[in-house]
Design a protein around this motif. Structure first.
Motif, short mmCIF file in Angstrom:
data_model
loop_
_atom_site.label_atom_id
_atom_site.label_comp_id
_atom_site.label_asym_id
_atom_site.label_seq_id
_atom_site.Cartn_x
_atom_site.Cartn_y
_atom_site.Cartn_z
N THR A 159 9.70 47.20 41.12
CA THR A 159 9.33 47.40 39.49
C THR A 159 9.85 48.60 38.94
OG1 THR A 159 7.16 48.18 40.06
CG2 THR A 159 7.68 45.65 39.64
N SER A 160 10.49 49.49 39.97
CA SER A 160 10.68 50.85 39.37
C SER A 160 9.32 51.63 38.88
CB SER A 160 11.63 50.98 38.36
OG SER A 160 12.92 50.46 38.78
N ASP A 161 9.14 51.92 37.92
CA ASP A 161 8.02 52.83 37.70
C ASP A 161 7.35 52.37 36.20
OD1 ASP A 161 6.41 54.86 37.89
OD2 ASP A 161 7.52 56.52 37.33
N VAL A 162 7.03 51.18 36.20
CA VAL A 162 6.32 50.41 34.94
C VAL A 162 4.85 50.67 35.03
CG1 VAL A 162 8.31 48.66 35.04
CG2 VAL A 162 6.21 48.25 36.29
N LEU A 163 4.10 51.44 35.68
CA LEU A 163 2.70 51.63 35.78
C LEU A 163 2.11 50.29 35.75
CD1 LEU A 163 2.68 54.59 33.19
CD2 LEU A 163 2.71 54.83 35.76
N GLY A 164 2.10 49.54 36.73
CA GLY A 164 1.44 48.35 36.62
C GLY A 164 2.01 46.96 37.58
N PRO A 165 2.58 46.29 36.90
CA PRO A 165 3.25 45.92 35.55
C PRO A 165 1.89 46.08 34.48
CG PRO A 165 3.14 43.68 36.65
CD PRO A 165 2.46 44.75 37.61
N ALA A 166 2.16 46.56 33.20
CA ALA A 166 1.34 47.02 32.20
C ALA A 166 1.67 46.07 31.26
CB ALA A 166 1.57 48.54 31.93
N LEU B 223 7.76 41.46 46.30
CA LEU B 223 7.73 42.32 45.10
C LEU B 223 7.04 43.71 45.77
CD1 LEU B 223 7.45 42.75 41.91
CD2 LEU B 223 5.14 41.59 42.12
N LEU B 224 7.81 44.60 45.29
CA LEU B 224 7.34 46.07 45.42
C LEU B 224 7.16 46.60 44.31
CD1 LEU B 224 6.89 48.77 46.95
CD2 LEU B 224 9.58 48.98 46.92
N THR B 225 5.96 46.76 43.82
CA THR B 225 5.33 47.57 42.67
C THR B 225 4.62 48.83 42.61
OG1 THR B 225 4.22 47.18 40.31
CG2 THR B 225 3.17 46.35 42.58
N ASP B 226 5.05 49.65 41.64
CA ASP B 226 4.44 50.96 41.65
C ASP B 226 2.93 50.95 41.63
OD1 ASP B 226 5.27 50.31 39.03
OD2 ASP B 226 4.69 51.90 38.54
N GLY B 227 2.36 49.85 40.81
CA GLY B 227 1.06 49.55 40.58
C GLY B 227 0.63 50.47 39.69
N PRO B 228 -0.47 50.26 39.03
CA PRO B 228 -1.13 50.96 37.87
C PRO B 228 -1.69 52.39 38.26
CG PRO B 228 -2.79 49.43 38.81
CD PRO B 228 -1.45 49.28 39.57
N MET B 229 -2.01 53.00 37.63
CA MET B 229 -2.57 54.45 37.73
C MET B 229 -4.22 54.01 37.87
SD MET B 229 -0.96 57.30 35.30
CE MET B 229 -0.64 56.28 33.97
N ASP C 272 -5.26 45.71 32.46
CA ASP C 272 -4.05 45.04 32.23
C ASP C 272 -3.21 44.69 33.40
OD1 ASP C 272 -5.01 44.72 29.77
OD2 ASP C 272 -3.49 46.29 28.90
N ALA C 273 -3.08 45.77 34.24
CA ALA C 273 -2.23 45.44 35.44
C ALA C 273 -2.73 44.30 36.48
CB ALA C 273 -1.80 46.89 36.25
N VAL C 274 -4.03 44.44 36.54
CA VAL C 274 -4.57 43.56 37.43
C VAL C 274 -4.58 42.14 36.91
CG1 VAL C 274 -6.93 42.72 38.11
CG2 VAL C 274 -6.38 45.09 38.53
N GLU D 117 -9.37 44.48 43.67
CA GLU D 117 -10.24 43.46 44.11
C GLU D 117 -9.90 41.99 43.95
OE1 GLU D 117 -14.63 43.49 46.11
OE2 GLU D 117 -14.38 44.36 44.15
N ASP D 118 -9.78 42.15 42.60
CA ASP D 118 -9.22 40.55 41.98
C ASP D 118 -8.09 40.14 42.45
OD1 ASP D 118 -11.89 40.44 40.97
OD2 ASP D 118 -11.40 41.19 39.01
N VAL D 119 -7.10 41.18 42.42
CA VAL D 119 -5.82 40.79 42.92
C VAL D 119 -5.76 40.30 44.40
CG1 VAL D 119 -3.26 41.48 43.32
CG2 VAL D 119 -4.59 42.34 41.34
N PHE D 120 -6.48 40.93 45.32
CA PHE D 120 -6.78 40.52 46.67
C PHE D 120 -7.17 39.10 46.53
CE2 PHE D 120 -5.97 44.97 47.71
CZ PHE D 120 -5.32 44.69 48.88
N LYS D 121 -8.30 38.97 45.96
CA LYS D 121 -8.93 37.45 45.78
C LYS D 121 -7.83 36.42 45.65
CE LYS D 121 -13.52 39.30 45.09
NZ LYS D 121 -14.58 39.41 43.92
N ALA D 122 -6.88 36.67 44.20
CA ALA D 122 -6.09 35.87 43.93
C ALA D 122 -4.97 35.18 44.76
CB ALA D 122 -5.53 36.22 42.62
N ALA D 123 -4.72 36.41 45.61
CA ALA D 123 -3.70 36.18 46.66
C ALA D 123 -4.13 35.57 47.98
CB ALA D 123 -3.40 37.74 46.85
N GLU D 124 -5.75 35.62 48.24
CA GLU D 124 -5.88 34.86 49.48
C GLU D 124 -5.47 33.70 50.07
OE1 GLU D 124 -10.30 34.47 50.08
OE2 GLU D 124 -10.33 36.63 49.52
N GLY D 125 -4.82 33.59 51.26
CA GLY D 125 -4.38 32.50 51.66
C GLY D 125 -2.90 32.17 51.07
#
Length: 186
Positions: free
Chosen positions: A91-98, A114-120, A126-128, A160-168
């Protein structure tokens, strides 16, 4: 790093267009960088919205998208690298995806990794939401989080909600974790 331009000698360089969708800071940096590059590269290609084929490997770039959730910080291009077996998106440096535009590009690309820079850490809402949408709509094997979010020692709690959505379904790791190394945060 303009002081290390020699690494680009005789290389094909993909560069975000320094003349379009660019802010003052990016304009200044691109001038310094292009000056440092000089005639070192074999060729410089503006990446914005382009697609390139190298044998069986395709490299595709997004149009210039916001560096963050507005135009103030300038623009970046996301990159997709794919062959017949895997599709990797950075994602380069999108701060999220925001933004919805960044999120839709990722969903349309359908990455396996997917390699993302993640939000600040203080702007995660919004990124979550967008990361959850991506997980729900794509078959991502691995989501690698790096850069901004890893500045927070409690980064996993922040999403934490992203981890829950990704479970399994989707493995979530830091860049260090993906490489089998321990995280060594500031």
């Amino acid at each position: 790093d303009p002081d290390k331009a020699a690494i680009f000698k005789d290389k094909l360089v993909f560069l975000k267009n320094p003349n379009e969708k660019i802010n003052k800071s990016q304009t200044d940096r691109s001038k310094r960088f292009l000056k440092a590059l000089g005639s070192l590269p074999k060729k410089i290609v503006y990446s914005d919205g382009s697609e390139h084929l190298f044998g069986k490997t395709k490299i595709r770039f997004s149009p210039a998208l916001s560096h963050g959730d507005n135009d103030y910080l300038g623009y970046v291009t996301l990159v997709v690298v794919e062959d017949k077996q895997k599709r990797f998106l950075h994602t380069s440096d999108v701060l999220g995806p925001a933004t919805n535009e960044q999120t839709q590009f990722i969903i349309d690309a359908r990455p396996d990794i997917l390699l993302t820079d993640g939000p600040m850490a203080w702007t995660t809402k919004d990124a979550v939401k967008n990361l959850i949408k991506i997980i729900e709509e794509c078959d991502i094997e691995t989501l690698i989080i790096d850069h901004h979010l890893l500045r927070d020692i409690h980064w996993k709690r922040k999403i934490e909600d992203v981890f829950k959505a990704a479970e399994g379904k989707t493995r979530i790791v830091s860049a260090a974790g993906y490489l089998g190394k321990e995280e060594d945060q500031l």
